[in-house]
Structures are given as C-alpha cells and as structure tokens.
Write a protein that holds these residues in place. Structure first.
Motif, PDB file in Angstrom:
ATOM      1  N   ASP A  62       0.839  -1.195   0.000  1.00 62.12           N
ATOM      2  CA  ASP A  62       0.000   0.000   0.000  1.00 62.12           C
ATOM      3  C   ASP A  62       0.872   1.243   0.000  1.00 62.12           C
ATOM      4  O   ASP A  62       1.828   1.335   0.773  1.00 62.12           O
ATOM      5  CB  ASP A  62      -0.895  -0.004   1.235  1.00 62.12           C
ATOM      6  CG  ASP A  62      -1.835   1.187   1.295  1.00 62.12           C
ATOM      7  OD1 ASP A  62      -2.315   1.632   0.241  1.00 62.12           O
ATOM      8  OD2 ASP A  62      -2.094   1.681   2.406  1.00 62.12           O
ATOM      9  N   VAL A  63       0.532   2.177  -0.874  1.00 62.01           N
ATOM     10  CA  VAL A  63       1.144   3.508  -0.833  1.00 62.01           C
ATOM     11  C   VAL A  63      -0.002   4.495  -0.695  1.00 62.01           C
ATOM     12  O   VAL A  63      -0.798   4.680  -1.612  1.00 62.01           O
ATOM     13  CB  VAL A  63       1.986   3.820  -2.093  1.00 62.01           C
ATOM     14  CG1 VAL A  63       2.531   5.248  -2.002  1.00 62.01           C
ATOM     15  CG2 VAL A  63       3.116   2.819  -2.237  1.00 62.01           C
ATOM     16  N   GLU A  64      -0.103   5.077   0.462  1.00 63.29           N
ATOM     17  CA  GLU A  64      -1.126   6.078   0.736  1.00 63.29           C
ATOM     18  C   GLU A  64      -0.660   7.394   0.130  1.00 63.29           C
ATOM     19  O   GLU A  64       0.431   7.865   0.416  1.00 63.29           O
ATOM     20  CB  GLU A  64      -1.287   6.210   2.246  1.00 63.29           C
ATOM     21  CG  GLU A  64      -2.319   7.177   2.684  1.00 63.29           C
ATOM     22  CD  GLU A  64      -2.411   7.182   4.198  1.00 63.29           C
ATOM     23  OE1 GLU A  64      -1.469   7.682   4.853  1.00 63.29           O
ATOM     24  OE2 GLU A  64      -3.412   6.669   4.713  1.00 63.29           O
ATOM     25  N   THR A  65      -1.503   7.979  -0.723  1.00 66.41           N
ATOM     26  CA  THR A  65      -1.128   9.238  -1.369  1.00 66.41           C
ATOM     27  C   THR A  65      -1.820  10.443  -0.750  1.00 66.41           C
ATOM     28  O   THR A  65      -1.404  11.572  -0.977  1.00 66.41           O
ATOM     29  CB  THR A  65      -1.450   9.191  -2.875  1.00 66.41           C
ATOM     30  OG1 THR A  65      -2.842   8.934  -3.057  1.00 66.41           O
ATOM     31  CG2 THR A  65      -0.611   8.119  -3.569  1.00 66.41           C
ATOM     32  N   PHE A  66      -2.873  10.189   0.006  1.00 70.12           N
ATOM     33  CA  PHE A  66      -3.587  11.283   0.659  1.00 70.12           C
ATOM     34  C   PHE A  66      -4.278  10.754   1.906  1.00 70.12           C
ATOM     35  O   PHE A  66      -4.856   9.668   1.891  1.00 70.12           O
ATOM     36  CB  PHE A  66      -4.649  11.884  -0.271  1.00 70.12           C
ATOM     37  CG  PHE A  66      -5.417  13.016   0.367  1.00 70.12           C
ATOM     38  CD1 PHE A  66      -4.911  14.302   0.361  1.00 70.12           C
ATOM     39  CD2 PHE A  66      -6.623  12.780   0.986  1.00 70.12           C
ATOM     40  CE1 PHE A  66      -5.607  15.347   0.965  1.00 70.12           C
ATOM     41  CE2 PHE A  66      -7.328  13.811   1.595  1.00 70.12           C
ATOM     42  CZ  PHE A  66      -6.821  15.105   1.582  1.00 70.12           C
ATOM     43  N   LEU A  67      -4.206  11.519   2.973  1.00 70.98           N
ATOM     44  CA  LEU A  67      -4.950  11.242   4.200  1.00 70.98           C
ATOM     45  C   LEU A  67      -5.420  12.581   4.734  1.00 70.98           C
ATOM     46  O   LEU A  67      -4.610  13.475   4.991  1.00 70.98           O
ATOM     47  CB  LEU A  67      -4.089  10.526   5.239  1.00 70.98           C
ATOM     48  CG  LEU A  67      -4.775  10.199   6.558  1.00 70.98           C
ATOM     49  CD1 LEU A  67      -5.926   9.215   6.346  1.00 70.98           C
ATOM     50  CD2 LEU A  67      -3.773   9.636   7.548  1.00 70.98           C
ATOM     51  N   SER A  68      -6.744  12.739   4.854  1.00 71.70           N
ATOM     52  CA  SER A  68      -7.284  14.018   5.328  1.00 71.70           C
ATOM     53  C   SER A  68      -6.842  14.289   6.767  1.00 71.70           C
ATOM     54  O   SER A  68      -6.452  13.378   7.493  1.00 71.70           O
ATOM     55  CB  SER A  68      -8.814  14.003   5.248  1.00 71.70           C
ATOM     56  OG  SER A  68      -9.352  13.015   6.106  1.00 71.70           O
ATOM     57  N   THR A  69      -6.908  15.543   7.165  1.00 70.75           N
ATOM     58  CA  THR A  69      -6.456  15.909   8.505  1.00 70.75           C
ATOM     59  C   THR A  69      -7.266  15.221   9.595  1.00 70.75           C
ATOM     60  O   THR A  69      -6.742  14.952  10.671  1.00 70.75           O
ATOM     61  CB  THR A  69      -6.493  17.439   8.706  1.00 70.75           C
ATOM     62  OG1 THR A  69      -7.812  17.912   8.425  1.00 70.75           O
ATOM     63  CG2 THR A  69      -5.490  18.131   7.801  1.00 70.75           C
ATOM     64  N   LYS A  72     -10.253  10.555   8.066  1.00 76.79           N
ATOM     65  CA  LYS A  72     -11.458   9.819   7.669  1.00 76.79           C
ATOM     66  C   LYS A  72     -11.537   9.609   6.154  1.00 76.79           C
ATOM     67  O   LYS A  72     -12.356   8.834   5.688  1.00 76.79           O
ATOM     68  CB  LYS A  72     -12.713  10.549   8.147  1.00 76.79           C
ATOM     69  CG  LYS A  72     -12.841  10.584   9.655  1.00 76.79           C
ATOM     70  CD  LYS A  72     -14.096  11.309  10.069  1.00 76.79           C
ATOM     71  CE  LYS A  72     -14.238  11.345  11.576  1.00 76.79           C
ATOM     72  NZ  LYS A  72     -15.493  11.990  11.969  1.00 76.79           N
ATOM     73  N   PHE A  73     -10.709  10.313   5.388  1.00 71.85           N
ATOM     74  CA  PHE A  73     -10.713  10.219   3.935  1.00 71.85           C
ATOM     75  C   PHE A  73      -9.300   9.877   3.492  1.00 71.85           C
ATOM     76  O   PHE A  73      -8.338  10.535   3.890  1.00 71.85           O
ATOM     77  CB  PHE A  73     -11.158  11.552   3.332  1.00 71.85           C
ATOM     78  CG  PHE A  73     -11.274  11.524   1.840  1.00 71.85           C
ATOM     79  CD1 PHE A  73     -12.407  11.015   1.229  1.00 71.85           C
ATOM     80  CD2 PHE A  73     -10.245  12.005   1.044  1.00 71.85           C
ATOM     81  CE1 PHE A  73     -12.521  10.996  -0.155  1.00 71.85           C
ATOM     82  CE2 PHE A  73     -10.351  11.988  -0.335  1.00 71.85           C
ATOM     83  CZ  PHE A  73     -11.489  11.475  -0.944  1.00 71.85           C
ATOM     84  N   ASP A  74      -9.176   8.842   2.670  1.00 69.89           N
ATOM     85  CA  ASP A  74      -7.878   8.268   2.357  1.00 69.89           C
ATOM     86  C   ASP A  74      -7.849   7.838   0.895  1.00 69.89           C
ATOM     87  O   ASP A  74      -8.865   7.396   0.363  1.00 69.89           O
ATOM     88  CB  ASP A  74      -7.710   7.038   3.272  1.00 69.89           C
ATOM     89  CG  ASP A  74      -6.391   6.332   3.145  1.00 69.89           C
ATOM     90  OD1 ASP A  74      -5.365   7.005   2.973  1.00 69.89           O
ATOM     91  OD2 ASP A  74      -6.392   5.095   3.253  1.00 69.89           O
ATOM     92  N   SER A  75      -6.697   7.961   0.249  1.00 63.92           N
ATOM     93  CA  SER A  75      -6.572   7.448  -1.116  1.00 63.92           C
ATOM     94  C   SER A  75      -5.155   6.954  -1.348  1.00 63.92           C
ATOM     95  O   SER A  75      -4.231   7.303  -0.613  1.00 63.92           O
ATOM     96  CB  SER A  75      -6.949   8.512  -2.147  1.00 63.92           C
ATOM     97  OG  SER A  75      -6.023   9.576  -2.116  1.00 63.92           O
TER      98      SER A  75
END
Length: 152
Positions: A62-69, A72-75
């Motif tokens: 897995d490479v997480e490219t975005f995680l909201s502050t 709760k929102f992840d991509s």
C-alpha cells in the motif's frame, strides 16, 4: 469496525506513517502515469504487510497518497496477492479502480459482481459478502466515519 477490515481495505493505513508537517493536505496529490504503471510501489511510503485470509496468509502493498487531517478520507494505490475472505460488514465506503487482476464480490443475498482490470466499483460500508481474488492492483478512495490511522 474491525481492525482486520480496515487493514484489508486500506492496506497498511493503521501502521502507515503520518505525515505531520508535510504538504499532503495543502496541495493536490498527483499520481503520475509511471507511478500508476507500478513505479509507486518503489516509493518510500510503501507499507508491506502479511495478513491471514480464509485460505492462508497473503501479502499486501500500500502507498497512501492522501490522508485528510481528520483521518477519515484516504486514497492511494494498493495491491494484494490471492485471498478469500468474508466481510461482515465491509466497514468503510470505498471507490476502487482496478488496474490489474480483479475480484469476485458475492453479496450475502447471492448476487455475484465480477470486477476486472479496467473496471471501477464502489462498495458501501454496510456491504456484507465474500471477497475472492487471485490478486489485483487498484487505486482506492476510502471514506470512514472513524479515523483510519492511530486507531487503538
């Protein structure tokens, strides 16, 4: 929501490093054509994990490219080896675009949905059923009503 479901859905989001102080949420996060073609799995943010499925262990990357502050929102981008598992319930709302491989989703009512490379699917957090795959690579976008990182 079980740790197993979150680990399965978001790969290693539970153990992925948080990027406090970086620009992850301050700027658009792009995945290049080369990254989507597989280069992203050479990224320093790559998290590799081994999980236990119904038919034995399998590995995820897995490479997480975005995680909201609010976490709760992840991509990101994710790939998994062969696995079969029953999810009750799925636990998060997720949009997936499959780049390689595919998955057979068998809902509790017997409805079978085949997802192959080039297909996209959205699964709601209430979905219950069996996830069966010989392996795949996907781009994912997840919303979870509870934070996905640092959960105890």
């Amino acid at each position: 929501m079980s740790r197993f479901v979150i680990a399965f859905l978001a790969g290693a989001c539970l153990s992925a490093p948080t990027f406090a102080g970086d620009d992850m949420t301050k700027h658009p996060q792009k995945m290049s054509k080369a990254e989507i073609a597989g280069e992203i799995f050479k990224d320093k943010r790559l998290v590799v994990m081994t999980h236990e499925g119904e038919e034995g262990p399998y590995q995820t990357e897995d490479v997480e490219t975005f995680l909201s502050t609010d976490k709760k929102f992840d991509s990101g981008m994710y790939r998994s080896g062969p696995v079969r598992m029953t999810l009750e319930p799925y636990g998060v709302d997720e949009f997936m675009y499959f780049l390689e491989g595919g998955v057979t989703l068998t809902s509790d009512d017997g409805t079978v949905t085949e997802i192959k490379a080039g297909d996209a699917v959205t699964i709601g957090k209430e979905w219950r059923g069996t996830w069966d795959t010989k392996g795949y690579t996907k781009i994912y976008v997840i919303y979870s009503p509870t934070p996905m990182v640092g959960e105890e």
